[in-house]
Design an enzyme around this catalytic site. Sequence first.
Site, PDB file in Angstrom:
ATOM      1  N   ASP A 154       0.841  -1.189   0.000  1.00  0.00           N
ATOM      2  CA  ASP A 154       0.000   0.000   0.000  1.00  0.00           C
ATOM      3  C   ASP A 154       0.884   1.250   0.000  1.00  0.00           C
ATOM      4  O   ASP A 154       2.049   1.208   0.406  1.00  0.00           O
ATOM      5  CB  ASP A 154      -0.909   0.019   1.221  1.00  0.00           C
ATOM      6  CG  ASP A 154      -2.010  -1.020   1.134  1.00  0.00           C
ATOM      7  OD1 ASP A 154      -2.327  -1.452   0.017  1.00  0.00           O
ATOM      8  OD2 ASP A 154      -2.544  -1.406   2.194  1.00  0.00           O
ATOM      9  N   ARG A 155       0.309   2.355  -0.402  1.00  0.00           N
ATOM     10  CA  ARG A 155       1.071   3.590  -0.545  1.00  0.00           C
ATOM     11  C   ARG A 155       1.860   3.932   0.714  1.00  0.00           C
ATOM     12  O   ARG A 155       3.034   4.309   0.648  1.00  0.00           O
ATOM     13  CB  ARG A 155       0.127   4.746  -0.896  1.00  0.00           C
ATOM     14  CG  ARG A 155       0.832   6.089  -1.036  1.00  0.00           C
ATOM     15  CD  ARG A 155      -0.151   7.194  -1.373  1.00  0.00           C
ATOM     16  NE  ARG A 155       0.527   8.475  -1.488  1.00  0.00           N
ATOM     17  CZ  ARG A 155      -0.087   9.632  -1.732  1.00  0.00           C
ATOM     18  NH1 ARG A 155      -1.402   9.651  -1.896  1.00  0.00           N
ATOM     19  NH2 ARG A 155       0.607  10.752  -1.813  1.00  0.00           N
TER      20      ARG A 155
END
Length: 330
Positions: A154-155
């Site tokens: 995820d970011r």
Amino acid sequence: MAIKIEIQEKVGRLDRFLVSLHSEIPRSQWESWIRGGNVLVNGIPATKNGQILHVGNIVETELPNIAPPATYLIPEAMDLPTLYEDERLWIINKPMGMVVHPGPGHPAATVLNALLARIGSNAFSVEKQNENEDISEGDYEINQAWPGLVHRLDRYTSGCMAMAKDENAKTCLQDQFKARTVEKTYLAIARQSRKLPEIGSILISAPIARHRVDRTKMTIHSKGKEAHTRIKVISKSMGLALVACEILTGRTHQIRVHLSSIGAPLLGDPLYGGATTWQDKSANPLTCPYPALHSWKLSLDHPNGKRLNVLAELPDQFEQYIIAFGLQSF
């Protein structure tokens, strides 16, 4: 694709509900689709976009046809922290906040752009890619569109991330994810819970699916994909716990969902019930705006058969949280 859903909770307007289910379809297109009589509520064509849905209503429709947007992948040279590299593989310590592949709002400056600059796009057949391609964290079977990517972080998750530099290496890594021979351990800061063990570890086995209403969330559901996470507590302090999470499967938001399910959501993860502010050892409020999650260890087989074991140092911000909350790391 046909949709038939019984409304289980208050969701409001019909058009907004449909957008929440399939955000890749513009709201304006949903509105035209509704006005055209293509959406049924309790078997009757809806005529108003703002029709209010009630618990027990049955919504039926076919998805309107769309041409998903495409994006050209542009190589961009970036100096990313490298844990291992040769002519076949590149394993990095992904910085927190960096997006893995292009998508809405992030057309460039992603890990994938950096990979293409590293190897030259001739290593893969790269012309156009569908920016809406669904690539879930760790899932091997849904990475065909993006060259070199075999899993995702995820970011705001930092840490170990492996990429292939050619098609054969990519197939080799995908086969390992499929066979579950890749070992991945994350570090996380979570709320203390009575279900977290004082000694040893626990195994959370609960299937995960996308939330029926909030499409940004995942949830535990009997019809979801099989998911297993092993949790071990390293230390506890100030109502928080530093935990090591070994994921035996790779599902979107798996650690976040599983920890939340036992009353131990991640610090900085309000999507799954976690607090973004916590008192430190001096009773001062400390803000954690993003989920405190780091991909710490990764073990996999190189295409030449050699086992690779890499470890990613914690980002400074994560280290600061450990110190501020009086958690002992190792």
